[in-house]
Design an enzyme around this catalytic site. Structure first.
Site, PDB file in Angstrom:
ATOM      1  N   CYS A 111       0.819  -1.218   0.000  1.00  0.00           N
ATOM      2  CA  CYS A 111       0.000   0.000   0.000  1.00  0.00           C
ATOM      3  C   CYS A 111       0.853   1.269   0.000  1.00  0.00           C
ATOM      4  CB  CYS A 111      -0.944   0.016   1.184  1.00  0.00           C
ATOM      5  SG  CYS A 111      -2.100  -1.353   1.181  1.00  0.00           S
ATOM      6  N   HIS A 253      -2.704   7.535   2.194  1.00  0.00           N
ATOM      7  CA  HIS A 253      -3.234   6.257   1.711  1.00  0.00           C
ATOM      8  C   HIS A 253      -4.571   5.998   2.390  1.00  0.00           C
ATOM      9  CE1 HIS A 253      -3.942   2.146   0.888  1.00  0.00           C
ATOM     10  NE2 HIS A 253      -3.577   1.717   2.078  1.00  0.00           N
ATOM     11  N   ASN A 283     -10.114   0.308   0.409  1.00  0.00           N
ATOM     12  CA  ASN A 283      -8.651   0.384   0.338  1.00  0.00           C
ATOM     13  C   ASN A 283      -8.186  -0.189  -1.000  1.00  0.00           C
ATOM     14  OD1 ASN A 283      -5.901  -0.030   0.541  1.00  0.00           O
ATOM     15  ND2 ASN A 283      -5.955  -0.832   2.626  1.00  0.00           N
TER      16      ASN A 283
HETATM   17  N1  COA Z   1     -17.875  -7.157  10.657  1.00  0.00           N
HETATM   18  C1  COA Z   1     -18.247  -7.319  11.934  1.00  0.00           C
HETATM   19  N2  COA Z   1     -17.388  -7.596  12.918  1.00  0.00           N
HETATM   20  C2  COA Z   1     -16.081  -7.691  12.591  1.00  0.00           C
HETATM   21  C3  COA Z   1     -15.629  -7.551  11.268  1.00  0.00           C
HETATM   22  C4  COA Z   1     -16.588  -7.276  10.283  1.00  0.00           C
HETATM   23  N3  COA Z   1     -16.255  -7.108   8.987  1.00  0.00           N
HETATM   24  N4  COA Z   1     -14.292  -7.706  11.267  1.00  0.00           N
HETATM   25  C5  COA Z   1     -13.911  -7.943  12.522  1.00  0.00           C
HETATM   26  N5  COA Z   1     -15.006  -7.939  13.337  1.00  0.00           N
HETATM   27  C6  COA Z   1     -15.074  -8.150  14.775  1.00  0.00           C
HETATM   28  C7  COA Z   1     -13.843  -8.824  15.314  1.00  0.00           C
HETATM   29  O1  COA Z   1     -13.986 -10.222  15.165  1.00  0.00           O
HETATM   30  C8  COA Z   1     -13.851  -8.386  16.752  1.00  0.00           C
HETATM   31  O2  COA Z   1     -14.736  -9.205  17.453  1.00  0.00           O
HETATM   32  P1  COA Z   1     -14.310  -9.775  18.905  1.00  0.00           P
HETATM   33  O3  COA Z   1     -14.073  -8.547  19.755  1.00  0.00           O
HETATM   34  O4  COA Z   1     -15.503 -10.570  19.296  1.00  0.00           O
HETATM   35  O5  COA Z   1     -13.071 -10.567  18.654  1.00  0.00           O
HETATM   36  C9  COA Z   1     -14.490  -7.001  16.710  1.00  0.00           C
HETATM   37  O6  COA Z   1     -15.105  -6.892  15.417  1.00  0.00           O
HETATM   38  C10 COA Z   1     -13.528  -5.856  16.896  1.00  0.00           C
HETATM   39  O7  COA Z   1     -12.388  -6.095  16.124  1.00  0.00           O
HETATM   40  P2  COA Z   1     -11.208  -5.092  16.155  1.00  0.00           P
HETATM   41  O8  COA Z   1     -10.096  -5.694  15.389  1.00  0.00           O
HETATM   42  O9  COA Z   1     -10.954  -4.603  17.541  1.00  0.00           O
HETATM   43  O10 COA Z   1     -11.834  -3.875  15.366  1.00  0.00           O
HETATM   44  P3  COA Z   1     -11.121  -2.516  15.090  1.00  0.00           P
HETATM   45  O11 COA Z   1     -11.918  -1.432  15.675  1.00  0.00           O
HETATM   46  O12 COA Z   1      -9.661  -2.579  15.391  1.00  0.00           O
HETATM   47  O13 COA Z   1     -11.255  -2.414  13.509  1.00  0.00           O
HETATM   48  C11 COA Z   1     -10.054  -2.826  11.460  1.00  0.00           C
HETATM   49  C12 COA Z   1     -10.721  -3.447  12.678  1.00  0.00           C
HETATM   50  C13 COA Z   1      -9.529  -3.943  10.583  1.00  0.00           C
HETATM   51  C14 COA Z   1     -11.088  -2.010  10.722  1.00  0.00           C
HETATM   52  C15 COA Z   1      -8.921  -1.904  11.942  1.00  0.00           C
HETATM   53  O14 COA Z   1      -8.091  -2.596  12.847  1.00  0.00           O
HETATM   54  C16 COA Z   1      -8.095  -1.428  10.796  1.00  0.00           C
HETATM   55  O15 COA Z   1      -8.553  -0.664   9.968  1.00  0.00           O
HETATM   56  N6  COA Z   1      -6.816  -1.809  10.725  1.00  0.00           N
HETATM   57  C17 COA Z   1      -5.950  -1.420   9.655  1.00  0.00           C
HETATM   58  C18 COA Z   1      -6.291  -2.224   8.452  1.00  0.00           C
HETATM   59  C19 COA Z   1      -5.659  -1.658   7.240  1.00  0.00           C
HETATM   60  O16 COA Z   1      -5.785  -0.505   7.008  1.00  0.00           O
HETATM   61  N7  COA Z   1      -4.974  -2.505   6.481  1.00  0.00           N
HETATM   62  C20 COA Z   1      -4.306  -2.146   5.300  1.00  0.00           C
HETATM   63  C21 COA Z   1      -3.192  -1.240   5.628  1.00  0.00           C
HETATM   64  S1  COA Z   1      -2.268  -0.832   4.262  1.00  0.00           S
END
Ligand code: COA
Length: 328
Positions: A111, A253, A283
């Site tokens: 990315c 990004h 993304n």
């Molecule tokens: N729908 C519903 N629930 C979801 C889900 C979805 N699509 N994806 C994950 N969950 C759940 C998880 O299982 C977790 O449940 P649990 O607490 O029972 O285990 C809960 O939601 C919270 O997960 P968490 O990881 O704490 O959420 P978050 O607030 O950190 O958001 C992301 C998750 C992935 C959106 C966030 O971490 C993120 O954006 N990270 C960077 C990702 C990224 O940008 N990647 C590319 C970079 S180049």
């Protein structure tokens, strides 16, 4: 002093729009969860038979038109999702755009691809290896997502964007630079797509799903992304003899609206200077910055920083004095 100068912008998105509600029909997720956690409302997805190079050609053609139709003698395709390991994607794109025998290379910093590709393009120009460079970010990441993994399947989309660079003067409108680039291989495991290379060649019949699909520790990626993009912007501003507060715009990004807001807050930048255009694209990895530039264009004369973070880990930023440019 000579510098690379932006003279054209083009983008391409596949026509198929898939909403959060569409995904909620097949996955244990909801529009509310995706929207509040990421800012994503919908994403574009390629249909069967469409490859990254097709999107790259479309965006490249538009960027060349926007630059006045003078062609290019070098093509860089920043991508994590090339058409195949060999040959590279860029040579085919150059051929299809009628640019052969242009120099043509793929570049993979996930990315973070676009700032790296801009720096590479600027290097080709100042080294005298090219006189006009087509810099493309193009991805079809939806091809590499586990459709049953809600932690990744909702986050990504397909698309491409491109800038044309020519050799000019550091005082010209459109001048690019300085740059800040970096990597940290010690945290590589937080964002991976393992199969298809020399470690796990594609012919092996013992590949696990975790090898075949993109895998991510979302929380860790989030943490590193905020820190590295903020630090890169500080380093960039310092290298340019500016304060971060002097930046008219930060085109980050587009991985998650909350990451962009956290970077803005950490640097004390007003959030409105950091456009968030993720809602309709999700993304798109190396394509997200040029897509953001087209969706929420800077004003001519604005001093804008482009900044990205991705797997590797890799990050980078570039300063651009935004020119008068009409997307092709
Ligand atoms: N729908 C519903 N629930 C979801 C889900 C979805 N699509 N994806 C994950 N969950 C759940 C998880 O299982 C977790 O449940 P649990 O607490 O029972 O285990 C809960 O939601 C919270 O997960 P968490 O990881 O704490 O959420 P978050 O607030 O950190 O958001 C992301 C998750 C992935 C959106 C966030 O971490 C993120 O954006 N990270 C960077 C990702 C990224 O940008 N990647 C590319 C970079 S180049």
């Amino acid at each position: 002093m000579t510098a690379a100068v932006v003279e054209g912008l083009g983008t391409a998105l596949p026509p198929r729009r898939v909403t959060n509600d569409d995904l909620a029909q097949v996955l244990d997720t909801s529009d509310e969860w995706i929207r509040t956690r990421t800012g994503i409302v919908a994403r574009r997805m390629v249909d069967d038979g469409v490859v990254t190079g097709d999107l790259a050609v479309e965006a490249g053609e538009r960027a060349l038109k926007s630059a006045g139709g003078q062609g290019a003698d070098a093509v860089i395709v920043a991508t994590t999702t090339p058409d195949q390991p060999l040959p590279n994607t860029a040579a085919g794109v150059a051929e299809r755009l009628g640019l052969a025998p242009a120099a043509a290379l793929d570049l993979n910093t996930a990315c973070a691809g676009f700032p790296y590709a801009l720096a590479t393009g600027a290097g080709l120009l100042t080294a005298g290896a090219a006189s006009r460079v087509l810099v493309i970010g193009a991805e079809t990441l939806t091809r590499f997502l586990d459709p049953g993994d809600r932690s990744t399947a909702v986050l990504f989309g397909d698309g491409a964007g491109a800038l044309v660079l020519r050799l000019g003067d550091a005082d010209d409108p459109g001048a690019v630079g300085p740059f800040d680039l970096g990597s940290d291989g010690s945290a590589a495991e937080i964002l991976t797509l393992s199969a298809g290379g020399s470690r796990l060649p594609p012919h092996r019949d013992d590949l696990a799903d975790d090898d075949k699909y993109l895998k991510m520790d979302g929380r860790e990626v989030y943490r590193h992304a905020v820190r590295r993009m903020a630090e890169s912007l500080e380093a960039l501003a310092q290298r340019a003899g500016l304060d971060v507060a002097d930046l008219d715009g930060v085109y980050a990004h587009q991985a998650n609206s909350r990451i962009i807001e956290a970077v803005a807050d950490r640097l004390g930048l007003p959030r409105e200077r950091c456009p968030v255009t993720i809602a309709e694209h999700a993304n798109t990895s190396a394509a997200s910055i040029p897509l953001a530039l087209a969706a929420a264009p800077p004003r001519p004369g604005d001093r804008v920083a482009l900044v990205a973070f991705g797997g590797g880990l890799a990050w980078g930023s570039a300063l651009v004095r935004w020119p008068e440019v009409t997307p092709g």
